[in-house]
Write a protein that holds these residues in place. Sequence first.
Motif, PDB file in Angstrom:
ATOM      1  N   PHE A 186     -29.708   4.558  56.588  1.00 34.64           N
ATOM      2  CA  PHE A 186     -28.698   5.626  56.658  1.00 34.64           C
ATOM      3  C   PHE A 186     -27.380   5.168  56.022  1.00 34.64           C
ATOM      4  N   LEU A 187     -26.960   3.926  56.343  1.00 36.96           N
ATOM      5  CA  LEU A 187     -25.717   3.408  55.770  1.00 36.96           C
ATOM      6  C   LEU A 187     -25.834   3.234  54.255  1.00 36.96           C
ATOM      7  N   ASN A 188     -26.971   2.727  53.795  1.00 35.14           N
ATOM      8  CA  ASN A 188     -27.159   2.527  52.348  1.00 35.14           C
ATOM      9  C   ASN A 188     -27.100   3.845  51.610  1.00 35.14           C
ATOM     10  N   ASP A 189     -27.705   4.879  52.210  1.00 35.01           N
ATOM     11  CA  ASP A 189     -27.705   6.189  51.553  1.00 35.01           C
ATOM     12  C   ASP A 189     -26.344   6.857  51.621  1.00 35.01           C
ATOM     13  N   THR A 190     -25.578   6.534  52.665  1.00 30.33           N
ATOM     14  CA  THR A 190     -24.296   7.222  52.876  1.00 30.33           C
ATOM     15  C   THR A 190     -23.148   6.557  52.111  1.00 30.33           C
ATOM     16  N   VAL A 196     -21.313  -2.117  52.574  1.00 35.04           N
ATOM     17  CA  VAL A 196     -21.578  -2.401  53.992  1.00 35.04           C
ATOM     18  C   VAL A 196     -21.225  -3.844  54.284  1.00 35.04           C
ATOM     19  N   ASP A 197     -20.363  -4.042  55.279  1.00 34.79           N
ATOM     20  CA  ASP A 197     -20.018  -5.388  55.750  1.00 34.79           C
ATOM     21  C   ASP A 197     -21.153  -5.861  56.660  1.00 34.79           C
TER      22      ASP A 197
END
Length: 287
Positions: A186-190, A196-197
Amino acid sequence: MTGYGTASADNGKVKYSVEIKSLNSKFLELNLRLPKVVSDKELTLRTESSKLIERGKVNMNVTVEYTDQTAKASSINADLLKKYYSQLQQIAVELNDTNVNLFELALNMPEVITNNDDSVDDEESKVLMDAFYDAVKRFNTFREDEGNVLAGDLKKRAELILVYLAEVEALEVERIPLIRQRIEQFLNDTVGKENVDQNRFEQELVYYIDKLDVTEEKVRLRAHCNYFLKAFDSADSNGKKLGFISQEMGREINTLGSKANHAGIQQIVVRMKEELEKIKEQLLNVL
């Protein structure tokens, strides 16, 4: 708990029959039907019933049959009737009134007719109580037989919940990696992987996963199920205790489902709830 018992007792002169039926109820609700001749025994029968039957919506019907059908017939005091009649005749002559039914008046005077069904002696009382205790014994035997069947069903369902719990534990090894993968994706797509840390991500992930940990719920649910099964070994009435334990089982199952975050585990939780619901329904039949 439903139940049925019937019994009779006689001494050659009188026969008493007692029939007991019951439906489910949280308390003892006794509907007692007695012949007039033993109406003074109502308090005794109610007291003994509260000790021996405990609870249920109970209908108890007592009937009596006398070998001599005239044993409890009303008797007429002939001497007193004649005396009343003679006095009434004398007064009627003095008043010159011959239109009054003197015999009916005399018959209704005090103590002319005596009812013999107002009470019973000790021998007859014993016949009644023998029939009562025998009926209660058969009634409780009926309940015990039904209770043994219910106990087997309840144990089977509690053991099935433990089997489902083992299935949850088998799936749990893949739960955390799937949660991590889903959040990371989800973070990679967002925001993109490069933004991302990773250190902060790991810290937040540990905090988040700790909130989803179900170790305590599993331990408590297993303990509650085992306690539920152990309660059947007691000789005392355990209906209320089993009800309380089933409520605690429900709390742990609900929490387990809310924390699962895994489709497979949630499906198993649904099956647990189905079994628990059947347990609660059956517990309404347990004293």
